[in-house]
Structures are given as structure tokens and as C-alpha cells.
Design a protein around this motif. Structure first.
Motif, PDB file in Angstrom:
ATOM      1  N   ILE A 201       0.833  -1.202   0.000  1.00  0.00           N
ATOM      2  CA  ILE A 201       0.000   0.000   0.000  1.00  0.00           C
ATOM      3  C   ILE A 201       0.870   1.255   0.000  1.00  0.00           C
ATOM      4  CG2 ILE A 201      -1.604   1.340   1.405  1.00  0.00           C
ATOM      5  CD1 ILE A 201      -2.935  -1.317   2.179  1.00  0.00           C
TER       6      ILE A 201
ATOM      7  N   LYS B 216       2.592   1.650  -3.543  1.00  0.00           N
ATOM      8  CA  LYS B 216       1.651   2.062  -4.572  1.00  0.00           C
ATOM      9  C   LYS B 216       1.138   3.483  -4.332  1.00  0.00           C
ATOM     10  CE  LYS B 216       0.072  -2.397  -6.252  1.00  0.00           C
ATOM     11  NZ  LYS B 216       0.496  -2.089  -7.641  1.00  0.00           N
ATOM     12  N   SER B 217       1.002   3.875  -3.076  1.00  0.00           N
ATOM     13  CA  SER B 217       0.586   5.244  -2.774  1.00  0.00           C
ATOM     14  C   SER B 217       1.662   6.232  -3.217  1.00  0.00           C
ATOM     15  CB  SER B 217       0.309   5.405  -1.278  1.00  0.00           C
ATOM     16  OG  SER B 217      -0.745   4.572  -0.867  1.00  0.00           O
TER      17      SER B 217
ATOM     18  N   GLU C 268      -3.321   2.975  -9.883  1.00  0.00           N
ATOM     19  CA  GLU C 268      -2.561   2.654  -8.670  1.00  0.00           C
ATOM     20  C   GLU C 268      -3.409   2.862  -7.413  1.00  0.00           C
ATOM     21  OE1 GLU C 268       0.238   1.187  -8.532  1.00  0.00           O
ATOM     22  OE2 GLU C 268       0.617   1.242 -10.680  1.00  0.00           O
ATOM     23  N   ILE C 269      -4.231   3.933  -7.403  1.00  0.00           N
ATOM     24  CA  ILE C 269      -5.125   4.181  -6.261  1.00  0.00           C
ATOM     25  C   ILE C 269      -6.137   3.047  -6.136  1.00  0.00           C
ATOM     26  CG2 ILE C 269      -6.941   5.680  -5.376  1.00  0.00           C
ATOM     27  CD1 ILE C 269      -4.154   6.765  -4.963  1.00  0.00           C
TER      28      ILE C 269
ATOM     29  N   VAL D  21      -4.409   0.272  -4.531  1.00  0.00           N
ATOM     30  CA  VAL D  21      -4.276   0.511  -3.088  1.00  0.00           C
ATOM     31  C   VAL D  21      -5.572   0.140  -2.368  1.00  0.00           C
ATOM     32  CG1 VAL D  21      -4.064   2.311  -1.331  1.00  0.00           C
ATOM     33  CG2 VAL D  21      -2.487   2.264  -3.276  1.00  0.00           C
ATOM     34  N   GLU D  22      -6.711   0.548  -2.943  1.00  0.00           N
ATOM     35  CA  GLU D  22      -8.002   0.218  -2.342  1.00  0.00           C
ATOM     36  C   GLU D  22      -8.216  -1.290  -2.266  1.00  0.00           C
ATOM     37  OE1 GLU D  22     -12.794   0.920  -3.140  1.00  0.00           O
ATOM     38  OE2 GLU D  22     -11.305   1.780  -4.502  1.00  0.00           O
TER      39      GLU D  22
ATOM     40  N   SER E  94      -5.903  -3.632  -2.189  1.00  0.00           N
ATOM     41  CA  SER E  94      -4.998  -4.202  -1.177  1.00  0.00           C
ATOM     42  C   SER E  94      -5.524  -3.962   0.237  1.00  0.00           C
ATOM     43  CB  SER E  94      -3.599  -3.601  -1.334  1.00  0.00           C
ATOM     44  OG  SER E  94      -3.007  -3.985  -2.559  1.00  0.00           O
ATOM     45  N   ALA E  95      -6.073  -2.759   0.458  1.00  0.00           N
ATOM     46  CA  ALA E  95      -6.620  -2.446   1.777  1.00  0.00           C
ATOM     47  C   ALA E  95      -7.811  -3.341   2.092  1.00  0.00           C
ATOM     48  CB  ALA E  95      -7.024  -0.975   1.835  1.00  0.00           C
TER      49      ALA E  95
END
Length: 370
Positions: free
Chosen positions: A201, A204-205, A222-223, A226-227, A229-230
Motif C-alpha cells: 500500500i 503504490k501510494s 494505482e489508487i 491501493v483500495e 490491497s486495503a
């Protein structure tokens, strides 16, 4: 200061709460009245009355002091009481009371073997004194019979209390080791679960921040990653927590097995796999297992215990059953049974007690009641 507080303060000074004997020692002093029974019917001379009062004062000091003693000091108190009984025997048949109290304190000498040896010495002393200087039945009969009954009972119950104390200590140590192991396991699992996800995360952030101005579309992708993965990390944490709950019940059952084994009680355990049980009923089930097993160890005098946990064939509820081959019937009243019943009913379950069969059943809903 009120009278009640003054008496309480004096009581704690004479018999500290750490001893754990409460107010009963004052009631037991009624048996010393046997020593003074002679003087109800026969007025003593000045010298004998003075010696009787002095001996009573010495006895009271020895009596209340003995509750705080163990080992050699306790033996010394017992021998002092025996000596007082031997010295008074020629003058007063009620002197057998000294021997009775000496027998009562033999349990403080140490392990059962030492306590029984000391009790045998006290009874032998009664016999010798009776033959030598006081053959009256009202001396040797209570001196032998009461000394043995009181002394033997105290030794027996003291040994039971020692075993219970050792068992409580063992259970506390097992629980502490289980808590430490569980904390270490949770720390390892969280590190393994979140360490990699959080690293991805972060990377990628940072990449999305760099691409924001040059390539907004790539930054958007990429965002989104991130979402995703979260969300995956959140799902894994929830799955891990669910696993902890299931293992906590297993840990409770394992502790129950160890406690029963320590008390020489065999356990026949049957648990369905998987169990469909939510967190609140599972927590209540763990408490009931602990309470029921504790009652079996302390009161049942059982040799075998059976626990069954499984889904009901009639509905989605979970059935818990525990029974043992102990003596007598289960008391339907009392804090332990009432507490178990209240916990089960508080979450919408049913609690069934079969006292004659020594069986407890609890039916838990698969979902907690609002």
C-alpha cells in the motif's frame, strides 16, 4: 469509631484476614468451658482459682497464636497444650480440653504424615496421663475420642485445602502461559498478515503520487490497487479474528482437560467440526465450561467426566452437555448453577439441569439475540 468497627479492628489484629478462618475460632472456644465445668459444682481454693485463671490466659495466647503457625512452631504450640493438660489432669478432669485443642492443631504441623504422627503422640499422652494420674472416664473418654475425631477431621480437610490450593496455582500458571502464548501468536499473525500488505500500500501510494501530474490515468489505477490491497488486508484481519475466537474455545477446553487430569478425572470430549457459533455465545460457553469443570473438581469427587459440543439436529442451535460420575446429586441452587443459567438465558438460550443424572445441558443460538 463505632463499636462494630472497633470489634472488627480487634478481630483483624487477633486473627488477620490472611489466615482465612473468619470468626469461627471464637465459637470453638465454647469447648474450653469443659475445663471450668468442675468449678460450677465445686468452689476452688484461692490458689487453684488463680492458677486456673492464669492457665486460661496462657491457653488463649497459645490458641490464637496457633492459627498463625506452621511447621515446628505449630508443633511447639501443640506440645505446650499437651503439657498444660498433663499438669492439670490430677486436679481437674476437664483438663482433657487441652488435649482436644492440641489435636485440633496437629494439622498445622505439615504434610499428613507429620500431622498424623503428632496426633498419635497427643492421644498416647492422654492414655499415659489417664493411667498415671487421672483414670476418671470423664477425662480419658473425651480426651481420646474427641481428640481423634477433631484432629483427624482437621487433618483431612487441611489436606483437601492444600490440594485445592495447588490446583488453583497450577490452573493460574496454565492460564498465564496460555495468555502469553496467545499474545505472541497474535503478534506473529498480525505481522505476517499486515506487514506485506501495508508495504504494498505504501509503495503504490508513493507511485500514485508521482504519477498524479504526469499520467493521471495510471495514478488512478494505482489508487484502485491501493483500495483493493486495503480491502484484502481487512478481509484477512477479519478471518484471523474469527480464527482467534475459535481457538479461544479450544484453549478453554484444553485448560479444562488439564485441570481435570490434575484432579485424577478422565475426560471424554466430543466436539463437532466445524462449529457455527458467533462470538457472544462462544464467550458464554467458555465461561460455563470453566464453571462446570471447577464445580466437578471441588465438589463431585468424580472419576470420569464427559463433554459434548455439537449442532442440534432440530435447529441451528448449538448443544453443550457435561456430565460426571460423582457422588450424590447436583445442587439445583447456588451461585454457580444460577450464574450459568443466567448467562445462557441472557443470550436467548436454554439451560437444563438434571440433578439426579449429574448432567447439565445448554442450548445456544447460532446468532446473538439483540
Amino acid at each position: 469509631m463505632s463499636l462494630a468497627k472497633s470489634l472488627q479492628k480487634a478481630h483483624h489484629w487477633i486473627l488477620p484476614p490472611s489466615i482465612g478462618v473468619g470468626w469461627m475460632p471464637y465459637l470453638w472456644l465454647v469447648y474450653f468451658g469443659f475445663f471450668w465445668l468442675k468449678y460450677v459444682f465445686q468452689t476452688p481454693g484461692t490458689l487453684e482459682a488463680s492458677l486456673a485463671l492464669l492457665s486460661t490466659a496462657i491457653f488463649l495466647v497459645l490458641y490464637f497464636s496457633a492459627f498463625r503457625r506452621t511447621g515446628r512452631t505449630a508443633v511447639a504450640h501443640v506440645l505446650a497444650l499437651v503439657l498444660m493438660g498433663a499438669l492439670w489432669a490430677p486436679l481437674n478432669g476437664g483438663a482433657s480440653a487441652f488435649f482436644v485443642f492440641a489435636g485440633a492443631f496437629c494439622m498445622l504441623a505439615g504434610p499428613p504424615r507429620k500431622a498424623w504422627t503428632l496426633l498419635a503422640f497427643v492421644m498416647l499422652s492422654v492414655a499415659v496421663v489417664a493411667i498415671a494420674v487421672q483414670p476418671a472416664p470423664w477425662f480419658w473418654l473425651p480426651g481420646l475420642l474427641a481428640t481423634f475425631v477433631v484432629g483427624a477431621a482437621n487433618i483431612h480437610f487441611a489436606e483437601i485445602e492444600r490440594k485445592n490450593a495447588a490446583l488453583r496455582l497450577s490452573q493460574a500458571e496454565v492460564e498465564e502461559l496460555a495468555r502469553v502464548a496467545e499474545r505472541e501468536r497474535i503478534a506473529r499473525d498480525l505481522h505476517d498478515l499486515l506487514g506485506h500488505r501495508l508495504s504494498v500500500i505504501v509503495l503504490k501510494s508513493e507511485l500514485a503520487g508521482k504519477l498524479f501530474d504526469r499520467d493521471p490515468e495510471a495514478a488512478k489505477q494505482e489508487i484502485s490497487a491501493v483500495e483493493a490491497s486495503a480491502r484484502e488486508a481487512l478481509a484477512e484481519v477479519r478471518e484471523a479474528i474469527s480464527g482467534y475466537r475459535h481457538k479461544s474455545l479450544q484453549a478453554e477446553l484444553e485448560q479444562a482437560r488439564m485441570a481435570l487430569t490434575s484432579a485424577d478425572v478422565t475426560l471424554d470430549l466430543s466436539v463437532d467440526d466445524p462449529l457455527h457459533l458467533s462470538s457472544r455465545p462462544e464467550a458464554v460457553l467458555g465461561l460455563i465450561i470453566k464453571e462446570a469443570v471447577t464445580n466437578i473438581i471441588r465438589h463431585a469427587k468424580a472419576h470420569h467426566c464427559a463433554i459434548r459440543i455439537g449442532q442440534s439436529r432440530e435447529d441451528d442451535s448449538l448443544v453443550f452437555e457435561i456430565r460426571d460420575d460423582g457422588q450424590g446429586r447436583i445442587r439445583p441452587e447456588g451461585g454457580g448453577i444460577d450464574g450459568m443459567r443466567a448467562r445462557v438465558e441472557a443470550i436467548g438460550g436454554r439451560f437444563i439441569l438434571s440433578p439426579e443424572e449429574r448432567r447439565i445441558q445448554a442450548f445456544f443460538p447460532s446468532e446473538p439475540t439483540p
